[in-house]
Scaffold this motif. Structure first.
Motif, PDB file in Angstrom:
ATOM      1  N   ASP A 133       0.679  -1.159  -0.146  1.00 13.78           N
ATOM      2  CA  ASP A 133       0.133   0.049   0.105  1.00 13.78           C
ATOM      3  C   ASP A 133       0.691   1.238   0.002  1.00 13.78           C
ATOM      4  O   ASP A 133       0.477   2.212   0.679  1.00 13.78           O
ATOM      5  N   ILE A 134       1.973   1.240  -0.861  1.00 15.68           N
ATOM      6  CA  ILE A 134       2.679   2.405  -0.706  1.00 15.68           C
ATOM      7  C   ILE A 134       1.980   3.410  -2.126  1.00 15.68           C
ATOM      8  O   ILE A 134       1.825   2.935  -3.096  1.00 15.68           O
ATOM      9  N   GLU A 135       1.660   4.547  -1.586  1.00 18.86           N
ATOM     10  CA  GLU A 135       1.048   5.344  -2.706  1.00 18.86           C
ATOM     11  C   GLU A 135       2.193   5.896  -3.557  1.00 18.86           C
ATOM     12  O   GLU A 135       2.729   7.177  -3.261  1.00 18.86           O
ATOM     13  N   ILE A 136       2.684   5.032  -4.386  1.00 21.19           N
ATOM     14  CA  ILE A 136       4.091   5.447  -5.183  1.00 21.19           C
ATOM     15  C   ILE A 136       3.946   6.840  -5.967  1.00 21.19           C
ATOM     16  O   ILE A 136       4.894   7.373  -6.150  1.00 21.19           O
ATOM     17  N   VAL A 137       2.770   7.117  -6.492  1.00 25.10           N
ATOM     18  CA  VAL A 137       2.702   8.540  -7.039  1.00 25.10           C
ATOM     19  C   VAL A 137       2.793   9.810  -6.135  1.00 25.10           C
ATOM     20  O   VAL A 137       3.474  10.524  -6.768  1.00 25.10           O
ATOM     21  N   GLU A 138       2.495   9.554  -4.904  1.00 25.31           N
ATOM     22  CA  GLU A 138       2.715  10.414  -4.003  1.00 25.31           C
ATOM     23  C   GLU A 138       4.404  10.585  -3.926  1.00 25.31           C
ATOM     24  O   GLU A 138       5.037  11.626  -3.421  1.00 25.31           O
ATOM     25  N   VAL A 139       5.140   9.399  -3.917  1.00 23.73           N
ATOM     26  CA  VAL A 139       6.508   9.501  -3.873  1.00 23.73           C
ATOM     27  C   VAL A 139       7.038  10.085  -5.045  1.00 23.73           C
ATOM     28  O   VAL A 139       8.018  11.162  -4.897  1.00 23.73           O
ATOM     29  N   MET A 140       6.623   9.765  -6.030  1.00 22.55           N
ATOM     30  CA  MET A 140       7.189  10.268  -7.477  1.00 22.55           C
ATOM     31  C   MET A 140       7.007  11.977  -7.254  1.00 22.55           C
ATOM     32  O   MET A 140       7.541  12.591  -7.777  1.00 22.55           O
ATOM     33  N   ASP A 141       5.914  12.382  -6.923  1.00 23.54           N
ATOM     34  CA  ASP A 141       5.548  13.807  -6.642  1.00 23.54           C
ATOM     35  C   ASP A 141       6.510  14.563  -5.737  1.00 23.54           C
ATOM     36  O   ASP A 141       6.969  15.409  -6.314  1.00 23.54           O
ATOM     37  N   VAL A 142       6.587  13.913  -4.784  1.00 20.31           N
ATOM     38  CA  VAL A 142       7.787  14.314  -3.726  1.00 20.31           C
ATOM     39  C   VAL A 142       9.209  14.474  -4.524  1.00 20.31           C
ATOM     40  O   VAL A 142       9.682  15.496  -4.431  1.00 20.31           O
ATOM     41  N   LEU A 143       9.581  13.610  -5.130  1.00 21.80           N
ATOM     42  CA  LEU A 143      10.812  13.551  -5.752  1.00 21.80           C
ATOM     43  C   LEU A 143      10.683  14.669  -7.105  1.00 21.80           C
ATOM     44  O   LEU A 143      11.946  15.162  -6.933  1.00 21.80           O
ATOM     45  N   ARG A 144       9.802  14.783  -7.741  1.00 22.99           N
ATOM     46  CA  ARG A 144       9.777  15.814  -8.765  1.00 22.99           C
ATOM     47  C   ARG A 144       9.777  16.866  -8.265  1.00 22.99           C
ATOM     48  O   ARG A 144      10.593  17.851  -8.541  1.00 22.99           O
ATOM     49  N   GLU A 145       8.951  17.227  -6.903  1.00 22.97           N
ATOM     50  CA  GLU A 145       8.997  18.430  -6.462  1.00 22.97           C
ATOM     51  C   GLU A 145      10.597  18.937  -5.768  1.00 22.97           C
ATOM     52  O   GLU A 145      11.180  20.021  -5.927  1.00 22.97           O
ATOM     53  N   MET A 146      11.229  17.898  -5.198  1.00 27.09           N
ATOM     54  CA  MET A 146      12.429  18.057  -4.560  1.00 27.09           C
ATOM     55  C   MET A 146      13.358  18.446  -5.774  1.00 27.09           C
ATOM     56  O   MET A 146      14.298  19.286  -5.584  1.00 27.09           O
ATOM     57  N   ALA A 147      13.423  17.503  -6.752  1.00 27.53           N
ATOM     58  CA  ALA A 147      14.446  17.868  -8.131  1.00 27.53           C
ATOM     59  C   ALA A 147      14.356  19.129  -8.398  1.00 27.53           C
ATOM     60  O   ALA A 147      15.191  19.866  -8.706  1.00 27.53           O
ATOM     61  N   PHE A 148      13.142  19.751  -8.763  1.00 32.02           N
ATOM     62  CA  PHE A 148      12.689  20.719  -9.012  1.00 32.02           C
ATOM     63  C   PHE A 148      13.388  21.911  -8.325  1.00 32.02           C
ATOM     64  O   PHE A 148      14.302  22.982  -8.749  1.00 32.02           O
ATOM     65  N   LYS A 149      13.020  21.926  -6.943  1.00 31.93           N
ATOM     66  CA  LYS A 149      13.241  23.118  -6.104  1.00 31.93           C
ATOM     67  C   LYS A 149      14.953  23.072  -5.846  1.00 31.93           C
ATOM     68  O   LYS A 149      15.208  24.102  -5.563  1.00 31.93           O
ATOM     69  N   GLU A 150      15.441  21.809  -5.874  1.00 31.77           N
ATOM     70  CA  GLU A 150      17.062  21.727  -5.555  1.00 31.77           C
ATOM     71  C   GLU A 150      17.816  21.868  -6.955  1.00 31.77           C
ATOM     72  O   GLU A 150      18.927  21.748  -6.790  1.00 31.77           O
ATOM     73  N   GLY A 151      16.994  22.255  -7.901  1.00 32.57           N
ATOM     74  CA  GLY A 151      17.905  22.631  -8.891  1.00 32.57           C
ATOM     75  C   GLY A 151      18.551  21.500  -9.792  1.00 32.57           C
ATOM     76  O   GLY A 151      19.660  21.589 -10.470  1.00 32.57           O
ATOM     77  N   TYR A 152      18.043  20.280  -9.444  1.00 33.29           N
ATOM     78  CA  TYR A 152      18.838  19.101 -10.420  1.00 33.29           C
ATOM     79  C   TYR A 152      18.201  19.157 -11.797  1.00 33.29           C
ATOM     80  O   TYR A 152      17.354  19.580 -12.176  1.00 33.29           O
ATOM     81  N   TYR A 153      19.433  18.677 -12.580  1.00 37.41           N
ATOM     82  CA  TYR A 153      19.142  18.662 -14.066  1.00 37.41           C
ATOM     83  C   TYR A 153      17.902  17.709 -14.270  1.00 37.41           C
ATOM     84  O   TYR A 153      17.948  16.404 -13.635  1.00 37.41           O
ATOM     85  N   ILE A 154      17.203  17.997 -15.213  1.00 33.25           N
ATOM     86  CA  ILE A 154      15.895  17.118 -15.259  1.00 33.25           C
ATOM     87  C   ILE A 154      16.308  16.434 -16.605  1.00 33.25           C
ATOM     88  O   ILE A 154      16.350  16.999 -17.691  1.00 33.25           O
ATOM     89  N   PRO A 155      16.391  14.996 -16.585  1.00 32.03           N
ATOM     90  CA  PRO A 155      17.022  14.361 -17.632  1.00 32.03           C
ATOM     91  C   PRO A 155      16.173  14.291 -19.008  1.00 32.03           C
ATOM     92  O   PRO A 155      16.355  13.946 -19.895  1.00 32.03           O
ATOM     93  N   VAL A 156      14.716  14.379 -18.452  1.00 34.79           N
ATOM     94  CA  VAL A 156      13.963  14.563 -19.955  1.00 34.79           C
ATOM     95  C   VAL A 156      13.221  15.887 -20.032  1.00 34.79           C
ATOM     96  O   VAL A 156      12.333  16.472 -19.283  1.00 34.79           O
ATOM     97  N   GLU A 157      14.240  16.543 -20.840  1.00 32.20           N
ATOM     98  CA  GLU A 157      13.894  17.853 -21.088  1.00 32.20           C
ATOM     99  C   GLU A 157      12.499  18.481 -21.309  1.00 32.20           C
ATOM    100  O   GLU A 157      12.295  19.415 -21.047  1.00 32.20           O
ATOM    101  N   SER A 158      11.772  17.391 -22.298  1.00 32.03           N
ATOM    102  CA  SER A 158      10.554  18.013 -22.816  1.00 32.03           C
ATOM    103  C   SER A 158       9.610  17.973 -21.762  1.00 32.03           C
ATOM    104  O   SER A 158       8.593  18.665 -21.738  1.00 32.03           O
ATOM    105  N   ILE A 159       9.714  17.315 -20.757  1.00 33.93           N
ATOM    106  CA  ILE A 159       8.771  17.003 -19.766  1.00 33.93           C
ATOM    107  C   ILE A 159       8.874  18.146 -18.893  1.00 33.93           C
ATOM    108  O   ILE A 159       7.938  19.013 -18.443  1.00 33.93           O
ATOM    109  N   GLU A 160      10.110  18.552 -18.554  1.00 31.37           N
ATOM    110  CA  GLU A 160      10.414  19.887 -17.753  1.00 31.37           C
ATOM    111  C   GLU A 160       9.827  21.187 -18.391  1.00 31.37           C
ATOM    112  O   GLU A 160       9.172  21.730 -17.850  1.00 31.37           O
ATOM    113  N   ALA A 161      10.080  21.126 -19.788  1.00 30.54           N
ATOM    114  CA  ALA A 161       9.429  22.284 -20.546  1.00 30.54           C
ATOM    115  C   ALA A 161       8.010  22.306 -20.324  1.00 30.54           C
ATOM    116  O   ALA A 161       7.201  23.274 -20.092  1.00 30.54           O
ATOM    117  N   PHE A 162       7.217  21.098 -20.566  1.00 30.30           N
ATOM    118  CA  PHE A 162       5.836  20.985 -20.507  1.00 30.30           C
ATOM    119  C   PHE A 162       5.222  21.338 -19.068  1.00 30.30           C
ATOM    120  O   PHE A 162       4.402  22.347 -19.161  1.00 30.30           O
TER     121      PHE A 162
END
Ligand code: SF4
Ligand code: SF4
Lengths: 187, 287
Positions: free
Chosen positions: A84-113
């Protein structure tokens, strides 16, 4: 194989749990998530591997991975996870952290989206679909992408040439500003 | 039966026919829709990937407006909007701190009195199959429909709280009530690629190709959907799919509400039938 696990390797998993309430440490690698994932074929690190990497505290590897950027939040994995791990909530947190901490986002088109999408919402209060699509194609350096679809959609009355601005744009701007202010005050 | 109505951004342009046909079906079945005045985007696709607080605050604004309208139920036909509204409502109920933050951002309180309703659920459980059968004037006899539910209509179950998560049948029930036949197939809840179709078109085509192939193999005349993203992903790029995989499906992709509207006696214009890309008139011709 013996693996010596230092106590603080769980710090990253705990940080995630604190942010979204999901306890990744309970994952026991059954791989059901990866088996049903429609985007697994694009991911370098599969969903179950990502879970293991979090458990091992591999913060850098996880936050710079492409996994969460290919994830389309279809919820198949979260629905099937026996722990019962709500994996998408984990994904959201990781996306938010990567965005806010300035990580290079390897799928550039998605970042642009995501950037172009939110820019449209902040500017008009609603998503201006045609402007969004053109803006995105410019960002992708492919201004003629889907150029054949535009006229078809227009002829069918599916595209509006001008954005619909909400009347109370002020409160939309305020909403975005207040979110930024509150988040900055917590960093 | 009175509900607040949240069309959402797609129903204003690319999914205009969903808006038209939902409104038509509601009229035939006595469901009164009152559009939320000056509603704003729910932030779907992107807000949750960048800021959790923003992803809750955007839909919460609509929930607050619904309370101000004095209504307690809101219908959002777009499944992405529906999910964002539901998540916002549920998370604010569960997390007191988050609710406070959202109220600070919106500069407005939220009582938590709004029920977010899925439009299929309203037709099935508030209107009821009985009344739907009685409203039919032109049964869609002989039409073979593959009902495609996609991701978020049933998933994740604790949020959707609707239908069987691996083998849903609510849309099939509605389609049979209007006289159509529904086919058994394995792709009801597979993912269409959602917003990937714009950013990474080639990747999305792999997914939509499988779904269309499944519908064709099951002998369907058309696919019925309940989400603007499902509709456009399956409908818009069948030519590109043909070019990439060498199979041209020519499979009409219709909103379930377009088929319902037609069965209730609405004109093809009323339900925006001419707006879909793959021409549905040949398969509907006999009806
Ligand atoms: S389904 Fe759940 S328990 Fe199984 S590998 Fe995936 S995250 Fe771990
Ligand atoms: S939610 Fe994301 S990770 Fe999970 S199955 Fe869907 S695409 Fe894969």
């Amino acid at each position: 194989m013996k693996v010596a696990v230092k106590e603080d390797t769980t710090a990253f998993a705990k940080e995630i749990q604190q942010k979204c309430g999901q306890d990744v440490l309970t994952c026991y690698q059954c791989r059901k998530c990866t088996m049903g994932c429609p985007m697994a074929f694009k991911m370098k690190m599969k969903v179950n591997e990502l879970m293991r990497a979090i458990q091992l505290g591999l913060r850098e590897e996880v936050l710079s991975s492409d996994t969460m950027w290919w994830c389309v939040s279809c919820e198949t994995c979260a629905t099937r996870c026996p722990q019962d791990i709500e994996i998408v909530e984990v994904m959201d947190v990781l996306r938010e952290m990567a965005f806010k901490e300035g990580y290079y986002i390897p799928v550039e088109s998605i970042e642009a989206f995501h950037k172009v999408f939110l820019r449209s919402v902040e500017a008009y209060g609603r998503l201006y679909e045609m402007g969004f699509a053109m803006d995105l194609n410019l960002q992708l350096k492919d201004p003629l992408k889907d150029a054949d679809l535009g006229p078809v959609m227009f002829a069918k009355g599916k595209l509006k040439l001008l954005p619909h601005k909400v009347k109370d744009l002020k409160s939309v701007k305020k909403l975005f500003e207040n979110v930024r202010k509150l988040e900055e005050s917590r960093v | 039966m009175k509900y607040a109505y949240y069309p959402g951004c797609s129903l204003e342009s690319s999914a205009k026919e969903y808006d038209l046909s939902i409104r038509a079906c509601c009229q035939y079945t006595g469901v009164e829709l009152i559009e939320v005045p000056d509603w704003i985007c729910c932030g779907a696709s992107s807000a949750h990937a960048t800021s959790h607080l923003l992803s809750i605050a955007l839909p919460a604004k609509t929930l607050v407006q619904t309370e101000k309208m004095g209504l307690h139920q809101i219908i959002a036909p777009c499944i992405a909007c529906l999910t964002r509204l539901k998540v916002a409502d549920m998370e604010m109920e569960e997390k007191e701190d988050l609710k406070k933050d959202v109220e600070t951002v919106l500069e407005s309180p939220y009582k938590g009195s709004v029920r977010v309703r899925n439009v299929l659920d309203v037709f099935l459980n508030d209107v009821g199959l009985e009344k739907i059968r009685k409203t039919v004037t032109t049964p869609l006899t002989g039409l073979k429909v593959a009902c495609y539910y996609g991701c978020l209509l049933t998933r994740p179950p604790h949020i959707a709280q609707f239908d069987d998560v691996e083998n849903p049948h609510s849309m099939d029930d509605l389609m049979r009530a209007i006289g159509a036949e529904t086919v058994d197939w394995s792709f009801k809840t597979d993912c269409c690629g959602v917003s990937m179709s714009l950013a990474e078109t080639d990747t999305a085509l792999v997914l939509t190709n499988k779904i269309l192939e499944g519908a064709k193999d099951a002998g369907a005349d058309c696919v019925a959907v309940a989400c603007p993203l499902c509709q456009s992903n399956l409908d818009l790029r069948q030519k590109a799919i043909g070019n990439k995989f060498g199979v041209f499906y020519d499979m009409p992709i219709l909103y379930f509400s377009q088929l319902m509207g037609l069965a209730f006696g609405a004109t093809t214009m009323d339900v925006g039938l001419e707006k879909v890309i793959v021409d549905p008139f040949p398969v509907l011709g006999a009806i």
